[in-house]
Write a protein that holds these residues in place. Structure first.
Motif, short mmCIF file in Angstrom:
data_model
loop_
_atom_site.label_atom_id
_atom_site.label_comp_id
_atom_site.label_asym_id
_atom_site.label_seq_id
_atom_site.Cartn_x
_atom_site.Cartn_y
_atom_site.Cartn_z
N ASN A 56 0.80 -1.22 0.00
CA ASN A 56 0.00 0.00 0.00
C ASN A 56 0.83 1.28 0.00
N ILE A 57 2.17 1.18 0.01
CA ILE A 57 3.02 2.35 0.18
C ILE A 57 3.64 2.76 -1.15
N GLY A 58 3.57 4.05 -1.48
CA GLY A 58 4.19 4.59 -2.68
C GLY A 58 5.60 5.12 -2.40
N THR A 59 6.29 5.55 -3.47
CA THR A 59 7.69 5.99 -3.35
C THR A 59 7.83 7.21 -2.44
N PHE A 60 6.98 8.21 -2.61
CA PHE A 60 7.09 9.42 -1.79
C PHE A 60 6.80 9.12 -0.33
N GLN A 61 5.76 8.33 -0.08
CA GLN A 61 5.46 7.95 1.30
C GLN A 61 6.62 7.18 1.92
#
Length: 492
Positions: free
Chosen positions: A29-34
């Motif tokens: 569920n986690i993107g690069t920016f997060q």
């Protein structure tokens, strides 16, 4: 069961990173920016809000060099992490990489290092957060929590106790982070991102106001504490770079991990190093070295500096409020990393499978999170921060050294392994990483080594009597078997 020598040095096949693991899976569920904000969130705040009062008395103005040395060491290590994270995008970070590259016994030792590193780091940050919380209460509501409820018990040299009974704010902070992590990783990542942006804004305010009070006299006798002071301070500071490792612990919960992990690690390093060095310079520009040995510097130093600069408590209040909010993110992400490492160790059978259970609704390891949080809260509530900082550094440095060694070993043993990111200037970078870590380790106090050695001895005893007998690799003879989906009867 395999022969003892074969068992100790057997390696976990890397093929399993291309398939579903045998056992529970985590949601991506986690993107690069997060993910980058995870790294910044676990790092900026851990050190800079408290560590000036610990490191400047050791190195004097040359603490700036100490920050640069720590940043270079972390930067070299970040490149090594980026290669391994792109090739082996699983939970467990350093522990998992070591299991794949060096074998089971070294994985167990590194598991001990990172569990010590993360567990003590969360406790240390929670203790430091308590001081800023008290500062905020005093500036806004005009009262402070009594020492009995906000300071840890400290045994005096004459047998009489000083300090308080329990650091209650530190315990409450850990409990709140525990509840958020139980709710879900996506929610935790969003909250962390907001807190990190607040944190960076508050520190930018400190840098600007600190430079308005620039006094060149504060940099006189720059090297008065010598090379030993620089290395000692670098060792104290280094625990604050734990956030880079925290990025890698999220390998199984990131979308497109082979690209996202290297980008997030390197991006977080650049942001963290820049902010740390600028804040250190601004702090020294505004206050002399002697200030950092005082009680007011140790409790909420940056807030006090702003009050001294402006003569107006509002600026200190703003910084204290920012610290209270943003240091929450340090505790949150570091606690998250601890639970994911333990999740991976449990998957490999080295700790009981209860730590592997994932709630079907939240997709989080609830039992794991509650147990870790309880232990961390006890340490935060009853152990003063002075006893915690260097213990975190030694675990971090050991982990960073082994990551660099793992890069070298895997380049030789698995030359055909897909590596979306490759360490530049190989093998110079991993060799320099190990050398830099050894240099900083040499500056740590003897008592830190005693504590570390005792802990590793306990870990090895546990492995001898439990871990080696229950390791998942005991039951399988091929990577394909290890990668098979779990059967219902395996849960019993």
């Amino acid at each position: 069961m395999a022969a003892l020598g074969e068992q100790l040095f057997r390696r976990k096949p890397i093929v399993i990173q291309q398939k579903h693991h045998k056992g529970e899976e985590l949601a991506r569920n986690i993107g690069t920016f997060q993910l980058m904000m995870f790294g910044v969130g676990a790092t900026v705040g851990t050190g800079i809000f408290f560590v000036l009062s610990e490191s400047i008395p050791e190195a004097g103005p040359a603490v700036i060099i100490s920050f640069i040395v720590a940043a270079i060491c972390a930067g070299l290590s970040a490149l090594c992490y980026a290669e391994l994270a792109s090739a082996i995008p699983v939970s467990g970070s350093t522990y998992s990489y070591t299991y794949h590259a060096l074998g089971e016994i070294w994985a167990v030792i590194i598991a001990g290092c990172v569990l010590l590193e993360y567990g003590v780091a969360v406790s240390a940050v929670a203790v430091g957060w308590s001081g800023y919380f008290n500062e905020l209460l005093e500036n806004t509501l005009g009262f402070r929590l009594p020492d009995a409820l906000s300071v840890s018990f400290i045994p005096g040299s004459d047998g009489a106790a000083t300090g308080g009974i329990i650091n209650l704010p530190a315990v409450v902070l850990v409990a709140l982070c525990c509840l958020l992590l139980i709710r879900g990783v996506a929610e935790s990542a969003t909250v962390n991102t907001i807190m990190v942006l607040i944190k960076l804004g508050v520190l930018a305010l400190f840098i600007v106001l600190g430079f308005t009070a620039f006094n060149a006299d504060h940099f006189e006798n720059f090297f008065a504490f010598g090379a030993a002071g620089i290395s000692a301070a670098a060792g104290t500071i280094f625990f604050s770079f734990i956030g880079l490792d925290a990025v890698a612990t999220a390998g199984e919960e990131v979308r497109n991990p082979q690209k996202a992990l290297p980008r997030a690690i390197i991006g977080a390093l650049i942001i963290v190093s820049t902010v740390y060095i600028l804040v250190a310079i601004a702090g020294l520009a505004a206050e002399p070295v002697e200030f950092y040995s005082t009680e007011e510097a140790s409790e909420a130093g940056l807030a006090q500096i702003l009050e001294n600069i402006t003569g107006n408590p509002i600026w200190g209040t703003i910084l204290a409020a920012g610290a209270v909010v943003s240091i929450f993110s340090v505790t949150l992400v570091t606690l998250y990393g601890q639970t994911r490492i333990l999740f991976s160790i449990s998957r490999d059978g080295l700790v009981p499978r209860k730590f592997l259970r994932v709630n079907a609704k939240t997709m989080t390891p609830i039992y794991n999170t509650v147990v870790v949080s309880t232990i961390v809260a006890i340490i935060a509530g009853f152990v003063p921060s002075d006893y915690l900082w260097d213990t975190v550094s030694i675990g971090t440095l050991m982990a960073f050294s082994v990551v660099a060694l793992a890069v070298i070993v895997l380049r030789r043993t698995k030359p055909d392994l897909e590596r979306p990111f490759r360490v530049p200037l190989y093998p110079v970078v991993p060799i320099l990483t190990i050398a830099a870590c050894v240099y900083i380790l040499s500056g740590l106090a003897a008592i830190t080594w005693v504590i570390f050695g005792t802990w590793i001895a306990i870990v090895l005893l546990y492995y001898w009597f439990y871990g080696r007998k229950h390791a998942t690799l005991n039951d399988y003879t091929s990577a394909e078997q290890i990668a098979e989906p779990i059967r219902p009867e395996d849960e019993t």
